[in-house]
Write a protein that holds these residues in place. Structure first.
Motif: not given
Length: 339
Positions: A201-204, A250-255, A319-323
């Motif tokens: 989820g952190l996208g590294a 914090e942006r994980l809440a969007d996922d 779901t993830h930061l590219d969605v």
């Protein structure tokens, strides 16, 4: 394509790439890479633990921890669908020569009573010796389920009473923390070791950190080396992990919000038999028998969406930061158009 197979498919953002390009590096086997040190210290500080060990993967951090905690003829207690057992290539047997006590959980979660009942008496030579208890939070096969803190506290109390180390496979621990509002430092008080993944989820692009006491982490460096995990100018990778810790938690809440929306959409479809409760960014659902899973996945692919089979008639969306919300709308439309 809209890729819902896993949160491991993300690519570094331009800001993360810039942090990687600007990283100060050295030879980490000589413990001379300042960015690796900074990442290990930052990850440990978040959980109130003493030290960290940067590794290429969560499988490696988990297996290193198990190897360091156990000996041959010992046993690891874990839930029967745990990642350390199902998805790490039999690593417990291969690396550690240890047995595994598999317990049936509630969507991957164990109770203190279950754990205590599974601890072997050490005066019977017929049994392996219980040397480790391992939990997974969030639990992958449980659909991203989260432990309530009192549940972990009760298991930790059992572990302390019997003198058995408690390990956490925290591949998606930040999802759990964001979803529940729990404090990472509370975990540092309850677990002896924690594996934290940076590439989900952190996208590294790569990497996990094993956390523990200074003495334990010193011991694990030798194990990492023999497993082939000694890296040289690893600061370029560690810089991505540092950026992820500082910017992408914090942006994980969007996922989670998008996953809940997917879960609600799926629950309304006549071809879906069951949707597991959606707590974080994983959506696992079962198709009715009259809707073959292979045909469903092919329909998604024809509509520019890819997802994972997760067992007979079971599908997983992640779901993830590219969605994005726009992608979510396209998925929702496709799901509603299937007849």
């Amino acid at each position: 394509m809209i890729d819902l197979r896993s949160d491991t498919v993300t690519r570094p953002t331009s800001a993360m790439l810039e942090a990687m390009f600007q990283a100060r590096v050295g030879d980490d086997v000589y413990e001379e890479d300042p960015t690796v040190k900074a990442l290990e210290e930052a990850a440990a500080a978040r959980f109130g633990m003493e030290a960290g060990l940067f590794c290429p993967s969560g499988t490696m951090t988990n297996q290193i921890a198990i190897k360091a905690h156990t000996q041959p003829m010992s046993e690891v207690i874990c839930e029967q669908t745990s990642h350390i057992y199902l998805w790490e290539v039999g690593g417990i047997a291969f690396h550690s020569g240890a047995s595994v006590a598999l317990l049936p959980g509630n969507r991957g979660r164990l109770t203190a009573a279950q754990v205590e009942a599974a601890i072997r008496p050490d005066d019977n030579v017929h049994y392996p010796i219980t040397q480790l208890i391992s939990l997974e939070n969030t639990h992958n096969r449980g659909g991203g389920s989260c432990y309530a803190l009192p549940e972990i506290e009760a298991i930790a109390e059992v572990a302390r009473r019997y003198g058995i180390p408690l390990h956490l496979d925290g591949a998606r621990i930040f999802n759990a923390l964001v979803a529940t509002g729990q404090d990472a430092r509370e975990y540092g008080l309850l677990f002896d070791t924690i594996s934290v993944c940076l590439s989900k989820g952190l996208g590294a692009p790569v990497g996990s950190v094993l956390l523990g006491s200074r003495a334990f982490i010193h011991k694990t460096k030798r194990i990492r080396k023999v497993m082939g995990g000694g890296m040289r100018q690893a600061g370029y990778l560690a810089a991505a992990g540092l950026y992820a810790l500082e910017n992408n938690v914090e942006r994980l809440a969007d996922d989670h919000r998008r996953a809940r929306q997917l879960g609600e959409t799926l629950a309304a479809q006549p071809y879906v038999a069951e949707v597991l409760p959606v707590e974080t960014n994983l959506v696992i659902f079962r198709l009715r028998d009259e809707q073959p899973a292979g045909a469903f996945l092919e329909y998604l692919k024809q509509n520019g969406i890819i997802a994972s089979s997760f067992g007979p008639q079971m599908i997983r969306f992640v779901t993830h930061l590219d969605v994005t919300d726009e992608m979510l709308a396209r998925v929702t439309e496709a799901l509603g158009s299937l007849r």
